[in-house]
Each structure stands twice: as C-alpha cells, then as structure tokens.
Motif scaffolding. Structure first.
Motif, short mmCIF file in Angstrom:
data_model
loop_
_atom_site.label_atom_id
_atom_site.label_comp_id
_atom_site.label_asym_id
_atom_site.label_seq_id
_atom_site.Cartn_x
_atom_site.Cartn_y
_atom_site.Cartn_z
N ARG A 65 0.82 -1.22 0.00
CA ARG A 65 0.00 0.00 0.00
C ARG A 65 0.85 1.26 0.00
O ARG A 65 0.37 2.33 -0.34
CB ARG A 65 -0.94 0.01 1.21
N LEU A 66 2.10 1.14 0.39
CA LEU A 66 3.00 2.29 0.40
C LEU A 66 4.11 2.05 -0.61
O LEU A 66 4.57 0.94 -0.80
CB LEU A 66 3.62 2.50 1.79
N ASP A 67 4.54 3.13 -1.29
CA ASP A 67 5.58 3.02 -2.29
C ASP A 67 6.80 3.78 -1.78
O ASP A 67 6.86 5.00 -1.88
CB ASP A 67 5.10 3.61 -3.61
N GLY A 68 7.74 3.05 -1.21
CA GLY A 68 8.94 3.68 -0.67
C GLY A 68 9.81 2.63 -0.02
O GLY A 68 9.62 1.43 -0.23
N GLU A 69 10.78 3.09 0.76
CA GLU A 69 11.67 2.14 1.42
C GLU A 69 11.90 2.56 2.87
O GLU A 69 11.77 3.73 3.22
CB GLU A 69 12.99 2.04 0.68
N TRP A 70 12.25 1.57 3.69
CA TRP A 70 12.48 1.78 5.11
C TRP A 70 13.97 1.83 5.38
O TRP A 70 14.73 1.02 4.88
CB TRP A 70 11.85 0.66 5.93
N ASP A 71 14.38 2.79 6.21
CA ASP A 71 15.75 2.89 6.69
C ASP A 71 15.67 2.87 8.21
O ASP A 71 15.50 3.90 8.85
CB ASP A 71 16.39 4.17 6.19
N GLY A 72 15.70 1.66 8.81
CA GLY A 72 15.46 1.53 10.25
C GLY A 72 13.98 1.73 10.50
O GLY A 72 13.15 1.01 9.96
N ASN A 73 13.64 2.72 11.31
CA ASN A 73 12.23 3.02 11.52
C ASN A 73 11.80 4.29 10.78
O ASN A 73 10.77 4.87 11.08
CB ASN A 73 11.91 3.13 13.02
N VAL A 74 12.60 4.71 9.81
CA VAL A 74 12.29 5.90 9.00
C VAL A 74 11.83 5.45 7.63
O VAL A 74 12.51 4.70 6.94
CB VAL A 74 13.52 6.82 8.87
N TYR A 75 10.65 5.91 7.23
CA TYR A 75 10.10 5.58 5.92
C TYR A 75 10.37 6.73 4.96
O TYR A 75 10.08 7.89 5.26
CB TYR A 75 8.59 5.34 6.04
N ARG A 76 10.91 6.42 3.80
CA ARG A 76 11.20 7.43 2.78
C ARG A 76 10.37 7.11 1.55
O ARG A 76 10.73 6.23 0.76
CB ARG A 76 12.68 7.43 2.45
N LYS A 99 8.86 7.26 -2.15
CA LYS A 99 9.46 7.60 -3.45
C LYS A 99 8.84 8.87 -4.02
O LYS A 99 9.44 9.53 -4.84
CB LYS A 99 9.29 6.43 -4.42
N SER A 100 7.64 9.20 -3.57
CA SER A 100 6.99 10.41 -4.08
C SER A 100 7.73 11.67 -3.62
O SER A 100 7.54 12.74 -4.20
CB SER A 100 5.54 10.48 -3.60
#
Length: 103
Positions: free
Chosen positions: A81-92, A94-95
C-alpha cells in the motif's frame, strides 16, 4: 484531643497573622516573598515525589504507541500500500524524490 489540637493550630495561625499585620511594610514584603518561595519549593518537592509514577506511565504509553504506529506503517509497506523504502524506523516515500533539474 483532636479539638484541642485544632484549637491550638487556629490560635497559632491567628497570632502569626496578627504579628504579620504589625510588621513594617518592607519586613512584611520580605516575609511574604520568603513564604512564597518556601511554598513553591514544597510544591516542587511534592510534584517530584508524587509525579514520577505518572511520568513513568506516560513515557511507557508513548513508547508503546510509537511502536504500534511504526509496526502498522511497516505492515502497510509490506502489503504494497505504500511506495517507498524503510531505513530503520524511518520511511522514505518515493513520491518525495524530486526529478533532477537539467542545468
């Protein structure tokens, strides 16, 4: 016994107020400031003694809520449902990536 103690406390308060009214203005102001400082210090001590349990409960509740929100967001990302990537507990997402501007 209780009535006697209560009467003595009332008498002491009345005598203290009478002495306070008889003091010169500057002494009265100094006494008032000292009593206010003492009252503030006593209230701070009481808050510190009693409030630690409340702060501990609030901290624990906030940590659990943050953990729950992070877990829910990670599950959403894993379900597509989300388009991005996780870095630890931080979501980045792509939008947020902006296209490079040509110079």
């Amino acid at each position: 016994m209780f009535h006697t103690v209560l009467a003595v406390i009332g008498l002491v308060v009345c005598i203290a107020l009478a002495v306070h009214m008889a003091l010169p203005y500057r002494w009265r102001a100094r006494v008032d400031a000292s009593v206010a400082r003492l009252g503030g210090w006593m209230q701070a001590q009481l808050d510190r003694a009693v409030g630690w349990r409340r702060r501990q409960r609030q901290t624990r509740a906030a940590a659990l809520e943050a953990e729950r929100v992070i877990r829910r967001a990670q599950e959403s990302a894993q379900n597509g449902r989300l388009d991005g990537e996780w870095d630890g507990n931080v979501y980045r997402p792509k939008s947020f990536e902006k296209p490079k501007k040509p110079h």
